[in-house]
Design a protein around this motif. Structure first.
Motif, PDB file in Angstrom:
ATOM      1  N   ALA A   1      38.312  35.427  47.832  1.00  0.00           N
ATOM      2  CA  ALA A   1      39.451  35.976  47.245  1.00  0.00           C
ATOM      3  C   ALA A   1      40.504  36.884  48.299  1.00  0.00           C
ATOM      4  CB  ALA A   1      39.361  37.132  46.178  1.00  0.00           C
ATOM      5  N   ASN A   2      41.588  36.153  48.258  1.00  0.00           N
ATOM      6  CA  ASN A   2      42.622  36.879  49.083  1.00  0.00           C
ATOM      7  C   ASN A   2      42.292  36.442  50.639  1.00  0.00           C
ATOM      8  OD1 ASN A   2      45.270  37.959  49.216  1.00  0.00           O
ATOM      9  ND2 ASN A   2      44.503  39.682  49.826  1.00  0.00           N
ATOM     10  N   ILE A   3      41.604  35.379  50.890  1.00  0.00           N
ATOM     11  CA  ILE A   3      41.632  34.920  52.307  1.00  0.00           C
ATOM     12  C   ILE A   3      42.478  33.636  52.588  1.00  0.00           C
ATOM     13  CG2 ILE A   3      39.638  33.814  53.772  1.00  0.00           C
ATOM     14  CD1 ILE A   3      38.996  36.866  53.074  1.00  0.00           C
ATOM     15  N   PRO A   4      43.116  34.033  53.651  1.00  0.00           N
ATOM     16  CA  PRO A   4      44.334  33.002  54.220  1.00  0.00           C
ATOM     17  C   PRO A   4      43.514  31.847  54.432  1.00  0.00           C
ATOM     18  CG  PRO A   4      44.434  35.006  55.262  1.00  0.00           C
ATOM     19  CD  PRO A   4      43.228  34.999  54.626  1.00  0.00           C
ATOM     20  N   GLY A   5      44.044  30.661  53.865  1.00  0.00           N
ATOM     21  CA  GLY A   5      43.610  29.102  54.145  1.00  0.00           C
ATOM     22  C   GLY A   5      42.795  28.898  52.968  1.00  0.00           C
ATOM     23  N   ILE A   6      42.211  29.602  51.873  1.00  0.00           N
ATOM     24  CA  ILE A   6      41.352  29.222  50.932  1.00  0.00           C
ATOM     25  C   ILE A   6      42.077  29.425  49.630  1.00  0.00           C
ATOM     26  CG2 ILE A   6      39.187  29.659  49.821  1.00  0.00           C
ATOM     27  CD1 ILE A   6      37.828  30.929  52.273  1.00  0.00           C
ATOM     28  N   THR A   7      42.371  28.413  48.955  1.00  0.00           N
ATOM     29  CA  THR A   7      43.246  28.208  47.711  1.00  0.00           C
ATOM     30  C   THR A   7      42.493  28.265  46.620  1.00  0.00           C
ATOM     31  OG1 THR A   7      44.850  26.967  49.056  1.00  0.00           O
ATOM     32  CG2 THR A   7      44.905  27.088  46.493  1.00  0.00           C
ATOM     33  N   ASN A   8      42.331  29.193  45.585  1.00  0.00           N
ATOM     34  CA  ASN A   8      41.449  29.281  44.198  1.00  0.00           C
ATOM     35  C   ASN A   8      42.346  29.988  43.588  1.00  0.00           C
ATOM     36  OD1 ASN A   8      40.997  31.983  45.151  1.00  0.00           O
ATOM     37  ND2 ASN A   8      39.073  30.816  46.257  1.00  0.00           N
ATOM     38  N   ASN A   9      41.747  30.591  42.279  1.00  0.00           N
ATOM     39  CA  ASN A   9      42.429  31.228  41.187  1.00  0.00           C
ATOM     40  C   ASN A   9      41.962  32.662  41.562  1.00  0.00           C
ATOM     41  OD1 ASN A   9      43.528  29.183  39.893  1.00  0.00           O
ATOM     42  ND2 ASN A   9      41.691  28.761  38.810  1.00  0.00           N
ATOM     43  N   ASN A  10      41.276  33.032  42.519  1.00  0.00           N
ATOM     44  CA  ASN A  10      40.696  34.473  42.742  1.00  0.00           C
ATOM     45  C   ASN A  10      42.011  35.074  43.483  1.00  0.00           C
ATOM     46  OD1 ASN A  10      38.191  33.620  41.737  1.00  0.00           O
ATOM     47  ND2 ASN A  10      37.639  32.847  43.741  1.00  0.00           N
ATOM     48  N   VAL A  11      42.250  36.255  43.151  1.00  0.00           N
ATOM     49  CA  VAL A  11      43.351  37.035  43.646  1.00  0.00           C
ATOM     50  C   VAL A  11      43.005  38.648  44.087  1.00  0.00           C
ATOM     51  CG1 VAL A  11      45.013  35.780  42.363  1.00  0.00           C
ATOM     52  CG2 VAL A  11      44.100  37.952  41.488  1.00  0.00           C
ATOM     53  N   GLY A  12      43.707  38.897  45.081  1.00  0.00           N
ATOM     54  CA  GLY A  12      43.746  40.320  45.513  1.00  0.00           C
ATOM     55  C   GLY A  12      45.093  40.780  45.484  1.00  0.00           C
ATOM     56  N   THR A  13      45.140  42.075  44.655  1.00  0.00           N
ATOM     57  CA  THR A  13      46.532  42.799  44.333  1.00  0.00           C
ATOM     58  C   THR A  13      46.499  44.290  44.580  1.00  0.00           C
ATOM     59  OG1 THR A  13      46.351  42.898  42.024  1.00  0.00           O
ATOM     60  CG2 THR A  13      47.419  40.929  42.906  1.00  0.00           C
ATOM     61  N   MET A  14      47.477  44.972  45.025  1.00  0.00           N
ATOM     62  CA  MET A  14      47.672  46.329  45.101  1.00  0.00           C
ATOM     63  C   MET A  14      47.534  46.875  43.739  1.00  0.00           C
ATOM     64  SD  MET A  14      47.438  46.827  48.207  1.00  0.00           S
ATOM     65  CE  MET A  14      47.477  48.743  47.851  1.00  0.00           C
ATOM     66  N   THR A  15      47.070  48.199  43.411  1.00  0.00           N
ATOM     67  CA  THR A  15      47.188  48.744  42.158  1.00  0.00           C
ATOM     68  C   THR A  15      47.047  50.257  42.378  1.00  0.00           C
ATOM     69  OG1 THR A  15      45.967  49.142  39.940  1.00  0.00           O
ATOM     70  CG2 THR A  15      44.674  48.691  41.748  1.00  0.00           C
ATOM     71  N   ASN A  16      47.516  51.138  41.665  1.00  0.00           N
ATOM     72  CA  ASN A  16      47.357  52.459  41.628  1.00  0.00           C
ATOM     73  C   ASN A  16      46.376  52.969  40.357  1.00  0.00           C
ATOM     74  OD1 ASN A  16      49.282  52.087  39.583  1.00  0.00           O
ATOM     75  ND2 ASN A  16      50.788  53.688  40.430  1.00  0.00           N
ATOM     76  N   ARG A  17      45.635  51.847  39.610  1.00  0.00           N
ATOM     77  CA  ARG A  17      44.995  52.264  38.432  1.00  0.00           C
ATOM     78  C   ARG A  17      43.749  53.127  39.005  1.00  0.00           C
ATOM     79  NH1 ARG A  17      43.749  47.551  37.207  1.00  0.00           N
ATOM     80  NH2 ARG A  17      41.944  47.612  38.152  1.00  0.00           N
ATOM     81  N   GLY A  18      43.379  53.978  38.268  1.00  0.00           N
ATOM     82  CA  GLY A  18      42.021  54.801  38.499  1.00  0.00           C
ATOM     83  C   GLY A  18      42.479  56.362  38.623  1.00  0.00           C
ATOM     84  N   LEU A  19      41.279  57.108  38.983  1.00  0.00           N
ATOM     85  CA  LEU A  19      41.450  58.526  39.094  1.00  0.00           C
ATOM     86  C   LEU A  19      42.393  58.762  40.343  1.00  0.00           C
ATOM     87  CD1 LEU A  19      37.551  59.438  38.710  1.00  0.00           C
ATOM     88  CD2 LEU A  19      39.718  59.272  36.755  1.00  0.00           C
ATOM     89  N   GLY A  20      43.088  59.553  40.204  1.00  0.00           N
ATOM     90  CA  GLY A  20      44.258  60.049  41.169  1.00  0.00           C
ATOM     91  C   GLY A  20      45.126  59.130  41.326  1.00  0.00           C
ATOM     92  N   GLY A  21      45.466  58.071  40.955  1.00  0.00           N
ATOM     93  CA  GLY A  21      46.473  57.310  40.784  1.00  0.00           C
ATOM     94  C   GLY A  21      47.014  56.679  42.289  1.00  0.00           C
ATOM     95  N   ALA A  22      46.149  56.701  43.246  1.00  0.00           N
ATOM     96  CA  ALA A  22      46.230  56.328  44.667  1.00  0.00           C
ATOM     97  C   ALA A  22      46.177  55.145  44.759  1.00  0.00           C
ATOM     98  CB  ALA A  22      45.236  57.190  45.640  1.00  0.00           C
ATOM     99  N   PRO A  23      46.924  54.439  46.039  1.00  0.00           N
ATOM    100  CA  PRO A  23      46.878  53.161  46.190  1.00  0.00           C
ATOM    101  C   PRO A  23      45.297  52.742  46.437  1.00  0.00           C
ATOM    102  CG  PRO A  23      48.861  54.103  47.350  1.00  0.00           C
ATOM    103  CD  PRO A  23      48.028  55.369  46.881  1.00  0.00           C
ATOM    104  N   LYS A  24      45.405  51.435  46.233  1.00  0.00           N
ATOM    105  CA  LYS A  24      43.858  50.629  46.435  1.00  0.00           C
ATOM    106  C   LYS A  24      44.290  49.360  46.080  1.00  0.00           C
ATOM    107  CE  LYS A  24      42.068  53.435  43.407  1.00  0.00           C
ATOM    108  NZ  LYS A  24      43.274  54.000  42.868  1.00  0.00           N
ATOM    109  N   GLU A  25      43.258  48.412  46.319  1.00  0.00           N
ATOM    110  CA  GLU A  25      43.363  46.834  46.403  1.00  0.00           C
ATOM    111  C   GLU A  25      42.108  46.545  45.250  1.00  0.00           C
ATOM    112  OE1 GLU A  25      43.567  42.847  48.621  1.00  0.00           O
ATOM    113  OE2 GLU A  25      43.693  44.568  49.698  1.00  0.00           O
ATOM    114  N   GLN A  26      42.764  45.367  44.290  1.00  0.00           N
ATOM    115  CA  GLN A  26      41.709  45.161  43.256  1.00  0.00           C
ATOM    116  C   GLN A  26      41.366  43.652  43.673  1.00  0.00           C
ATOM    117  OE1 GLN A  26      43.186  45.917  39.174  1.00  0.00           O
ATOM    118  NE2 GLN A  26      44.932  44.401  39.300  1.00  0.00           N
TER     119      GLN A  26
END
Length: 668
Positions: A359-384
């Motif tokens: 997921a989110n590896i350059p050159g590998i195409t699929n439906n798996n994704v990596g995106t930024m989010t602030n969901r979760g305890l504390g509301g700090a930036p993280k990647e899902q």
């Protein structure tokens, strides 16, 4: 000498002060605080020690013992001279360098043709931060050299790095060019030689174990210009290669010679393919012995994983930069049934070429994704990461990864070979009536599997409709609450407010948290026997039309449960039982502290209260002290998340513990 006599209050204070000091000493002796956030790539010899996503390098070029990359425990072996020549190595090296002659001193260092001329016969040259890829057969040894001119040559490019507070970057007065030159004269130049195994031989047996690892040797003596394993034995200093990753770190004053040896075995067929690189900056390839990847939840074909908080900075600019940037991390996943995969589990190119899922590896195409989010305890930036195409009832390894050094990759780049974190584990569900949902519009903190019906809401294209059913219902219920809250005098003087500790904003927040958790239940397989799970809809048929055995067997001992409203219906029957119709499933009950927080935050006029006794036990769950067990549902939950929260909160708890003891000693 006569000591002054202390009063009773002074005596108590002296005892409490001593106890406080003792607590502080105990804490300092056992604690090793760690944090889960990344920073900008630092300088070549000094990096912020609070940033576990990048290696900490001390002034003498060694690694901090608390860092993710430990010093190699190298083993000196018998040194022997080898006069063997290998003309084929020269031919392979010539083809490897083909097309690279135009990169001169300002790019990769000294002209590569010149490097080849100065290398001993049968030995290939390595330029600074310029990886070389080679095949090696069973029983062979290949030799390399990192020449002094390259060791003391210019440094590589490090890129712009990740967002970070300027006060926490690794730039300091101790990293000036004059300081580095002084260190070179005193101790030699710190260098790093790394190897990544990309491909490995296949087994001739049915055992499925990984092949033996390549062996990595080095020598800084001109008497041993071809270290490695030979028929006469071994020569040079050997370092361990584990999971396809090996690291040599030393302070060099002259040429450094490297040997790569392949074991000779009849249990495997084929060859190894590996990438080797040398650097005077930091290791070109990285492996970290922490995981830094958390499992949120999954269903029978997909999983949601997330990194810890990527920054703890309160700077709004840093926060905005993290949230606006393209997700910098990737991940790999692999079915644990394939044990041979462990042979390359610490190698970036090994994972890239062999992992089942990416997921989110350059050159590998699929439906798996990596995106930024602030969901979760504390509301700090993280990647899902959302990964699909998984097998039901299967166990997987998950690996956090980074292409290059997050903002730059490839030859000439500091850390350009990529980074891999240690593996964590996660599992998929068996049943198809639990569906993973996240990124809802109203209940935006919901991220887990919910009761579903695959015949009505296809896992391929129907999950958006399922999410809308749950989310719109919760939003409607909240609007009714909002009408009631508007009757409370929120914007009034402090003396007229319903509480000096909480206000209407706290009430609205607590109600939304509680509402989303109870109207959108967390779903588990019916076959899951965990004692904290509640049975739901046990008298109904499964979506495929089958029924449980106890329905047709009155002597099964389940009649009491079949007659119970709690076990024979859903918490939110209006939309789950009547509209979705998932059939039998088990629920992770909401945490009772969500209800407590609601009652404490809202005015008594709204009439909120929490059940007690047996009614509380059938309606709510209690958090388990084991961070790997989610014994109750709360928004922002992830497996082992509470473990990191407890560790990062340890200093605060120690402070409160010392204050409590002090007060107790003073008054009792």
């Amino acid at each position: 000498m006569q000591f002054p006599k202390l009063s009773q209050l002074q005596s108590r204070f002296a005892v409490s002060f001593g106890a406080t000091l003792l607590l502080i000493l105990v804490y300092l002796s056992i604690s090793r605080p760690s944090f889960a956030y990344a920073s900008e790539i630092g300088s070549t010899t000094s990096v912020d020690h609070d940033q576990p996503f990048w290696p900490v390098i001390l002034e003498d070029g060694s690694f901090n013992e608390e860092d993710n990359i430990p010093k190699e425990d190298v083993q000196a072996v018998v040194l022997e001279q080898d006069d063997t020549s290998d003309e084929e190595r020269d031919e392979i090296q010539a083809s490897t360098f083909e097309g690279c002659e135009e990169r001169h001193h300002g790019d990769w260092g000294t002209d590569l043709n010149e490097l080849r001329k100065r290398a001993p016969a049968g030995v290939s040259s390595l330029a600074n931060n310029a990886p070389q890829n080679m095949n090696i057969e069973l029983g062979e040894t290949e030799n390399w050299v990192f020449l002094k001119d390259e060791i003391e040559g210019p440094h590589g490019e490090q890129g712009i790095g990740l967002p970070s507070d300027a006060s926490t970057t690794g730039n300091s007065d101790d990293n000036t060019p004059s300081r580095r030159e002084l260190e070179k004269r005193q101790f030699g130049t710190p260098i790093w030689i790394t190897i990544n195994v990309c491909l490995q031989p296949t087994s001739n047996t049915s055992r499925g174990e990984p092949p033996p690892q390549l062996q990595l040797f080095y020598s800084d003596s001109t008497d041993i210009q071809k270290p490695g394993s030979t028929s006469e034995g071994t020569k040079g200093i050997r370092v361990e290669v584990e999971g396809g990753y090996g690291l040599v770190h030393l302070n060099a004053t002259d040429d450094v010679y490297i040997g790569v040896s392949a074991p000779n075995t009849t249990d495997f067929t084929g060859s190894w393919n590996y990438e080797i690189a040398a650097s005077n900056d930091v290791p070109y390839h990285f492996w970290s012995n922490s995981t830094d990847l958390l499992f949120v939840d999954g269903d029978n074909h997909a999983a949601l994983l997330v990194t810890p908080d990527l920054t703890d900075s309160s700077n709004s600019t840093i926060y905005d930069e993290w949230m606006a940037m393209q997700a910098p991390y990737g991940m790999f996943a692999h079915d644990q049934k394939d044990q041979s995969f462990l042979g390359v589990s610490r190698s970036y190119c090994g994972l890239r070429k062999n992992a089942n899922i990416a997921a989110n590896i350059p050159g590998i195409t699929n439906n798996n994704v990596g995106t930024m989010t602030n969901r979760g305890l504390g509301g700090a930036p993280k990647e899902q990461f959302y990964i699909s195409a998984l097998n039901a009832s299967s166990d997987y390894w998950g690996f956090l990864a980074m292409t290059g050094n997050s903002t730059a990759t490839g030859a000439g780049v500091i850390g350009g070979g990529g980074r891999v974190w240690s593996n964590m584990t996660f599992s998929t569900k068996a049943s198809d009536n639990c569906a993973l949902m996240y990124n809802l519009s109203f209940c935006s903190e919901v991220a887990y599997a919910v009761p579903s019906n695959p015949d009505k809401y296809s896992p391929l294209d129907g999950l958006a409709d399922l999410a809308a059913v749950y989310d719109s219902y919760a939003a409607q219920m909240y609007q009714y609450f909002n009408y009631s809250l508007q009757q409370i005098p929120c914007n009034t003087t402090a003396s007229a407010q319903y509480s000096l500790a909480r206000n209407c904003d706290d009430c609205a927040r607590a109600y939304k948290q509680w509402l989303c958790a109870v109207t959108i239940p967390r779903c588990e397989d019916w076959s899951n026997d965990a004692p904290y799970l509640a049975r739901r809809n046990m008298a109904q048929s499964f979506p495929n039309g089958s029924t449980a055995s106890w329905i047709s067997n009155p002597d099964s001992g389940q009649q009491a449960l079949l007659n119970s409203v709690q076990s024979n219906s859903s918490r939110n029957g209006e939309i789950i039982d009547d509209v979705i119709q998932p059939g039998p499933y088990k629920e992770v009950l909401p945490c009772i502290d969500l209800c407590f927080d609601l009652v404490q935050s809202c005015p008594a006029a709204l009439g909120f209260g929490c059940p007690q006794g047996k009614y509380q036990n059938i309606s709510y769950g209690v958090r388990d002290p084991d961070p790997g067990i989610l014994s109750c549902s709360y928004l922002g939950a992830a497996y082992y998340l509470s473990d990191g929260t407890r560790e990062s909160g340890l200093p605060g708890r120690m402070m409160w513990a010392s204050m409590i003891i002090t007060v107790a000693l003073l008054f009792f």
